[in-house]
Scaffold this active site. Structure first.
Site, mmCIF file in Angstrom:
data_model
loop_
_atom_site.group_PDB
_atom_site.id
_atom_site.type_symbol
_atom_site.label_atom_id
_atom_site.label_comp_id
_atom_site.label_asym_id
_atom_site.label_seq_id
_atom_site.Cartn_x
_atom_site.Cartn_y
_atom_site.Cartn_z
ATOM 1 N N GLU A 240 0.884 -1.165 0.000
ATOM 2 C CA GLU A 240 0.000 0.000 0.000
ATOM 3 C C GLU A 240 0.920 1.211 0.000
ATOM 4 O OE1 GLU A 240 -2.383 2.624 3.053
ATOM 5 O OE2 GLU A 240 -2.871 0.501 3.289
ATOM 6 N N CYS A 277 -3.495 7.583 5.111
ATOM 7 C CA CYS A 277 -3.399 7.184 3.704
ATOM 8 C C CYS A 277 -4.690 7.466 2.955
ATOM 9 C CB CYS A 277 -3.036 5.707 3.597
ATOM 10 S SG CYS A 277 -4.144 4.608 4.507
#
Length: 500
Positions: A240, A277
């Site tokens: 990620e 994020c």
């Protein structure tokens, strides 16, 4: 090479691991792989629950360490411990349910063309997994976070590379988890910790490691992804990496709810000092509706705060300056020349026309980690859709529209580039559930097929194996006729829990 004693699989102090320590921890994980895979679902579930209980019991101690190292507020950290132990318990429920095995049985049919043998497929653990901790979630995406939980759940030993932003916390958390696993009867070597940049690179290249889970920067993730891909035996790298999480506000929504939307956006992009994020980093707004001034007013009420690490604090003003000086963005609120030496950041709101984004996508569509968001003024569907097409893959995409608007086509566009599409609300905050998907096309992740949050995160660390005309004695329990596990299986194309 002689293996280190069991207690040495967790460092005694937060110092970089030597090459021989990395080799010993990986070697122990390799030896643990077969007994971990052979353990029953009930046994593995008990391991996870034991780790969760131990972390809950040590919450106050761990939160104090995390606060000192990460500067995150105490309530946030206490909540994150609860999320972390909740993840461990969720994966205990996942393996007890049994559907994660994806058991499929197609019985022999000699009358078929061509004749069909008896075929039985199940998912098996991939082997030892390397997990890289994240800076912004010292518990939930760290030593005992979702990657670790999902790998252990399916029988994969885990070697964690602790993050440099919270080394003391990494060591203490790892010790608690390792002791809990051992007390619960987990195989020796099933869990270990290494520290240091060089140790991380060595971990990815270690022949015994069969997959990697990573949460972090695009540059760091890409470098490790390349290492994993160029090994003599390439392995999957589930990274990620970076996401700007576009938001679209329709003209009708802006006209009806400017103040409400501005307040929600301000709270979202400044949450955690913008170090999530899923922060909404790019917001498409119709021009000349007063949204910019409304957002500036709301965001000015948020004072900012300390960043997670000195490196992140230094990178933030550099990123903002690039958006302004190279991208041509206009400052609506804040200062592009913030002083980074104090380790803090204050909110910044930028704005730019859609045409400029299309001229400089390499600059204006780059993630800037911290409390900044970029408003993109659009005048119609064409330039709005052109900007969306230029945005890379994201973890989330959000749409704010009014009831009765036909947003079917727009929703489809958003779904093409994101792993989670929100209709209303804001993307910060990721529920840990069976249906959650926390992933997306590149550069959000290195594999758009998988999630790092939610029950199906376990699928990353399994591989399918089909048994053809196999004797009953060699079949995994999930594939035996009598279905001793009582799990749901697909038999001759039909989902059932019945015996064959």
């Amino acid at each position: 090479m002689t293996a280190l004693p069991t207690e040495s699989l967790i460092p005694a102090s937060p110092e970089d691991s030597a090459p021989e320590q990395v080799a010993a921890v990986v070697g122990a994980a390799v030896r643990a792989a077969r007994p971990a895979a052979a353990a029953s679902d009930a046994e593995r579930a008990a391991w996870l629950e034991a780790a969760a209980d131990a972390l809950d019991a040590a919450r106050d101690e761990l939160v104090a360490i995390a606060h000192r190292e990460s500067h995150l507020p105490l309530p946030r950290l206490a909540g994150e411990v609860a999320r972390t132990t909740g993840q461990l318990r969720l994966f205990a429920a996942v393996v007890r349910d049994g559907a994660y095995l994806e058991a499929v049985i197609d019985r022999a049919n000699r009358a078929a063309t061509p004749p069909q043998p008896d075929l039985r497929r199940v998912l098996r653990p991939i082997g030892p997994v390397a997990v890289f901790s994240a800076s912004n979630f010292p518990f939930a995406f760290s030593v005992a976070g979702g990657d670790t939980a999902s790998a252990l759940a399916v029988g994969c030993p885990v070697v964690v590379k602790g993050h440099s932003g919270h080394p003391e916390l990494s060591v203490r958390t790892a010790r608690i988890v390792a002791d809990a696993l051992a007390a619960a009867g987990a195989p020796e070597g099933i869990f270990g910790l290494v520290l240091g940049r060089d140790a991380g690179r060595a971990l990815v290249q270690a022949p015994g490691i069969k997959a990697v889970g990573f949460t972090g920067s695009l540059s760091g993730g890409r470098a490790l992804f390349d290492l994993a891909s160029t090994r003599p035996e390439p392995i999957p790298f589930y990274g990620e990496l970076g996401s700007i999480n576009p938001v679209v506000i329709t003209p009708a929504a802006a006209a009806a709810r400017t103040a409400e939307l501005a307040a929600g956006l301000a709270a979202s992009f400044t949450l955690g000092v913008g170090q999530f994020c899923t922060k909404p980093g790019l917001v498409l707004v119709p021009g000349r509706v007063g949204f910019e001034s409304a957002l500036a007013t709301e965001a000015s009420a948020h004072s900012g705060g300390p960043m997670l690490t000195a490196r992140i604090a230094e990178a933030f003003p550099e990123g903002v300056r690039r958006l302004v000086e190279e991208g041509g963005a206009e400052i609506i609120l804040g200062d592009a020349a913030q002083e980074a030496s104090a380790g803090s950041a204050r909110p910044v709101v930028l704005a730019v026309d859609a045409a400029r984004v299309l001229e400089r996508p390499g600059v204006l569509l780059e993630e800037c980690f911290g409390p900044v968001t970029l408003l993109v003024r659009y005048t119609g569907r064409d330039d709005r859709d052109a900007v969306l097409a230029a945005v890379g893959g994201s973890l989330t995409a959000t749409l704010h529209a009014e009831p009765g608007e036909d947003v079917t086509e727009l929703a489809g566009r958003l779904a093409e580039g994101a792993g989670r599409v929100l209709f209303g609300g804001w993307p910060t905050g990721v529920a840990v559930t069976w249906s959650q998907h926390h992933g997306g096309p590149w550069p959000a992740t290195t594999s758009a097929l998988h999630t790092s949050v939610g029950a199906t995160a376990a699928r990353r660390f399994q591989r399918p194996v089909t048994f053809q005309d196999a004797p009953r004695a060699v079949l995994p329990e999930a594939l035996r006729d009598e279905n001793p596990l009582g799990i749901q299986r697909r038999v001759d194309g039909v989902l059932t829990r019945e015996a064959v």
